[in-house]
Design a protein around this motif. Structure first.
Motif, PDB file in Angstrom:
ATOM      1  N   TYR A 115       0.832  -1.203   0.000  1.00 38.71           N
ATOM      2  CA  TYR A 115       0.000   0.000   0.000  1.00 38.71           C
ATOM      3  C   TYR A 115       0.868   1.255   0.000  1.00 38.71           C
ATOM      4  CZ  TYR A 115      -3.273   3.547   1.647  1.00 38.71           C
ATOM      5  OH  TYR A 115      -4.023   4.684   1.771  1.00 38.71           O
ATOM      6  N   SER A 116       1.917   1.283   0.815  1.00 39.04           N
ATOM      7  CA  SER A 116       2.767   2.471   0.873  1.00 39.04           C
ATOM      8  C   SER A 116       3.533   2.666  -0.430  1.00 39.04           C
ATOM      9  CB  SER A 116       3.733   2.387   2.054  1.00 39.04           C
ATOM     10  OG  SER A 116       4.624   1.311   1.882  1.00 39.04           O
ATOM     11  N   ILE A 117       3.948   1.578  -1.094  1.00 41.19           N
ATOM     12  CA  ILE A 117       4.630   1.701  -2.381  1.00 41.19           C
ATOM     13  C   ILE A 117       3.682   2.266  -3.435  1.00 41.19           C
ATOM     14  CG2 ILE A 117       5.613   0.357  -4.298  1.00 41.19           C
ATOM     15  CD1 ILE A 117       6.908  -1.451  -2.172  1.00 41.19           C
ATOM     16  N   VAL A 118       2.450   1.767  -3.463  1.00 42.97           N
ATOM     17  CA  VAL A 118       1.464   2.256  -4.431  1.00 42.97           C
ATOM     18  C   VAL A 118       1.174   3.737  -4.201  1.00 42.97           C
ATOM     19  CG1 VAL A 118      -0.966   2.087  -5.115  1.00 42.97           C
ATOM     20  CG2 VAL A 118       0.413   0.020  -4.896  1.00 42.97           C
ATOM     21  N   VAL A 124       4.287   5.834  -5.392  1.00 44.48           N
ATOM     22  CA  VAL A 124       4.359   5.899  -6.861  1.00 44.48           C
ATOM     23  C   VAL A 124       3.272   6.825  -7.389  1.00 44.48           C
ATOM     24  CG1 VAL A 124       4.020   4.559  -8.970  1.00 44.48           C
ATOM     25  CG2 VAL A 124       5.484   3.674  -7.164  1.00 44.48           C
ATOM     26  N   SER A 125       2.072   6.729  -6.830  1.00 41.85           N
ATOM     27  CA  SER A 125       0.968   7.580  -7.262  1.00 41.85           C
ATOM     28  C   SER A 125       1.293   9.053  -7.004  1.00 41.85           C
ATOM     29  CB  SER A 125      -0.302   7.179  -6.520  1.00 41.85           C
ATOM     30  OG  SER A 125      -1.337   8.073  -6.786  1.00 41.85           O
ATOM     31  N   LYS A 126       1.844   9.362  -5.858  1.00 39.55           N
ATOM     32  CA  LYS A 126       2.186  10.750  -5.512  1.00 39.55           C
ATOM     33  C   LYS A 126       3.264  11.283  -6.448  1.00 39.55           C
ATOM     34  CE  LYS A 126       4.700  13.040  -2.025  1.00 39.55           C
ATOM     35  NZ  LYS A 126       5.462  12.848  -0.836  1.00 39.55           N
ATOM     36  N   ASN A 127       4.315  10.501  -6.690  1.00 41.75           N
ATOM     37  CA  ASN A 127       5.395  10.947  -7.579  1.00 41.75           C
ATOM     38  C   ASN A 127       4.899  11.147  -9.003  1.00 41.75           C
ATOM     39  OD1 ASN A 127       7.268  10.933  -5.523  1.00 41.75           O
ATOM     40  ND2 ASN A 127       7.995   8.877  -5.964  1.00 41.75           N
ATOM     41  N   THR A 128       4.051  10.237  -9.481  1.00 43.26           N
ATOM     42  CA  THR A 128       3.509  10.354 -10.833  1.00 43.26           C
ATOM     43  C   THR A 128       2.627  11.589 -10.957  1.00 43.26           C
ATOM     44  OG1 THR A 128       3.554   7.961 -11.047  1.00 43.26           O
ATOM     45  CG2 THR A 128       2.191   9.166 -12.619  1.00 43.26           C
TER      46      THR A 128
END
Length: 112
Positions: free
Chosen positions: A27-30, A33-37
């Protein structure tokens, strides 16, 4: 006797804790990645919202738009070549006018 009943419970709790840890890491990885994208896309003027995606377009004056369009077309025209192309309207090879007139008469439909 109490120890025999405690071992399966401890194994179950350990299994649930491992699943929870793996789920939290995923969950934290997703989320990361979502925030950076999202940040990278916002720098390129693309915004995601609940309504959909919005793209900001730089405003361009009509004259500048026409100049750019014409420049692209002129560049394409200047960099193209038509090998073995013979126009029906004019002869680029420069043959005599009589020869051109003869070919034009051949293309005309015959009237009866």
């Amino acid at each position: 006797m109490a120890l025999k009943n405690f071992v399966p419970l401890a194994l179950l709790l350990l299994f649930v804790a491992v699943l929870a840890a793996v789920g939290y890491v995923a969950y934290s990885i997703v989320q990361d990645v979502s925030k950076n994208t999202r940040e990278k896309m916002e720098r390129k003027h693309v915004v995601f919202s609940k309504d959909g995606m919005k793209v900001e377009v730089k405003e361009m004056k009509d004259e500048e738009y026409k100049d750019r369009s014409q420049s692209v077309l002129v560049n394409m025209w200047n960099h193209t070549s038509f090998p073995a192309y013979k126009s029906r309207l004019w002869d680029m090879a420069g043959t005599s006018g009589a020869d051109t007139q003869f070919h034009a008469e051949q293309r005309k439909p015959h009237s009866h």
